[in-house]
Design a protein around this motif. Structure first.
Motif, PDB file in Angstrom:
ATOM      1  N   PRO A 260       0.840  -1.203   0.000  1.00 27.27           N
ATOM      2  CA  PRO A 260       0.000   0.000   0.000  1.00 27.27           C
ATOM      3  C   PRO A 260       0.871   1.247   0.000  1.00 27.27           C
ATOM      4  O   PRO A 260       1.942   1.276   0.610  1.00 27.27           O
ATOM      5  N   GLY A 261       0.407   2.269  -0.688  1.00 28.03           N
ATOM      6  CA  GLY A 261       1.168   3.509  -0.801  1.00 28.03           C
ATOM      7  C   GLY A 261       1.060   4.354   0.448  1.00 28.03           C
ATOM      8  O   GLY A 261       0.231   4.131   1.312  1.00 28.03           O
ATOM      9  N   LEU A 262       1.907   5.313   0.537  1.00 35.10           N
ATOM     10  CA  LEU A 262       1.934   6.260   1.634  1.00 35.10           C
ATOM     11  C   LEU A 262       1.662   7.629   1.039  1.00 35.10           C
ATOM     12  O   LEU A 262       2.315   8.032   0.077  1.00 35.10           O
ATOM     13  N   ALA A 263       0.697   8.334   1.582  1.00 31.97           N
ATOM     14  CA  ALA A 263       0.381   9.681   1.114  1.00 31.97           C
ATOM     15  C   ALA A 263       1.098  10.690   2.003  1.00 31.97           C
ATOM     16  O   ALA A 263       1.074  10.580   3.220  1.00 31.97           O
ATOM     17  N   VAL A 264       1.779  11.632   1.381  1.00 25.69           N
ATOM     18  CA  VAL A 264       2.515  12.644   2.120  1.00 25.69           C
ATOM     19  C   VAL A 264       2.174  14.010   1.534  1.00 25.69           C
ATOM     20  O   VAL A 264       2.105  14.167   0.328  1.00 25.69           O
ATOM     21  N   ALA A 265       1.962  14.975   2.393  1.00 27.96           N
ATOM     22  CA  ALA A 265       1.747  16.349   1.937  1.00 27.96           C
ATOM     23  C   ALA A 265       3.108  16.964   1.612  1.00 27.96           C
ATOM     24  O   ALA A 265       4.050  16.840   2.397  1.00 27.96           O
ATOM     25  N   LEU A 266       3.206  17.575   0.460  1.00 26.12           N
ATOM     26  CA  LEU A 266       4.463  18.203   0.047  1.00 26.12           C
ATOM     27  C   LEU A 266       4.294  19.707   0.021  1.00 26.12           C
ATOM     28  O   LEU A 266       3.234  20.218  -0.324  1.00 26.12           O
TER      29      LEU A 266
ATOM     30  N   ALA B  31       8.558  15.429  -9.289  1.00 24.81           N
ATOM     31  CA  ALA B  31       9.343  14.191  -9.301  1.00 24.81           C
ATOM     32  C   ALA B  31       9.698  13.856  -7.859  1.00 24.81           C
ATOM     33  O   ALA B  31      10.016  14.744  -7.067  1.00 24.81           O
ATOM     34  N   LEU B  32       9.627  12.586  -7.533  1.00 26.69           N
ATOM     35  CA  LEU B  32       9.855  12.169  -6.155  1.00 26.69           C
ATOM     36  C   LEU B  32      10.700  10.898  -6.121  1.00 26.69           C
ATOM     37  O   LEU B  32      10.525  10.006  -6.946  1.00 26.69           O
ATOM     38  N   ARG B  33      11.627  10.842  -5.187  1.00 22.74           N
ATOM     39  CA  ARG B  33      12.406   9.630  -4.953  1.00 22.74           C
ATOM     40  C   ARG B  33      12.112   9.159  -3.536  1.00 22.74           C
ATOM     41  O   ARG B  33      12.227   9.925  -2.582  1.00 22.74           O
TER      42      ARG B  33
END
Length: 171
Positions: A5-11, A27-29
């Motif tokens: 399952p993915g993790l949602a993060v506020a950027l 773009a995200l690493r």
């Protein structure tokens, strides 16, 4: 394949300039505790603060504008809309017996070429009367605007009367 399952993060972005009208991506690493990394990129998004606007609208075509049609004919129209910031995305039109109504044709998508709609057609009821058009337009940022064409198209029946009124120009 299927992953965890993915993790949602506020950027948050600091000292970044987003120019209106241009597509932007993020773009995200992500690196896990074992040191394995994955890269990802967002879908394009636009900075846009204004909805699209109608440039012009015609019953009939530019070559043959109409104020009325004879009973049994169809409504034909063309128009142009624009959005200077993110560009036009989609357009729908509806037809009704009063301004803003869609009791004849509910909002229906129409194709466009960079905001220009040509050859839109809709069946009209066989009864004489006035019919109004509403346009629902969206831009690439998802902002929508509704435009109600203020002048109606009149459906007349010249066969039942002595002649069409002189001030009515039918196609």
């Amino acid at each position: 394949g299927a992953g965890a399952p993915g993790l949602a993060v506020a950027l948050r972005a600091f000292n970044v300039t987003f120019l209106p009208g241009l597509p932007h991506t993020v773009a995200l690493r992500a690196t896990n505790p074992a040191g394995l990394s994955r890269f990802g990129r967002s879908a394009p998004f636009y900075l846009d603060t204004t909805p699209p606007v109608v440039m012009w609208f015609l019953f009939g075509t530019a070559a043959a504008q109409a104020t009325c049609v004879l009973r049994g004919e169809e409504l034909r129209a063309e128009w142009a809309f624009r959005d200077a910031e993110s560009g036009p995305e989609a357009c729908q039109w509806g037809v009704g017996t009063s301004l803003g109504a869609q009791d004849v044709l509910a909002y229906t998508p129409v194709s466009h070429e960079a905001g220009y709609v040509s050859g839109a057609r809709a069946a009209l009821p066989p009864a004489p009367g006035q019919y109004y058009v509403s346009l629902l337009m969206t831009n690439r940022a998802g902002l929508a605007a509704v435009y109600h064409v203020p002048q109606p198209l009149t459906v007349v029946s010249c066969a039942e009367g002595p002649a069409c009124p002189a001030d009515v120009k039918c196609l």
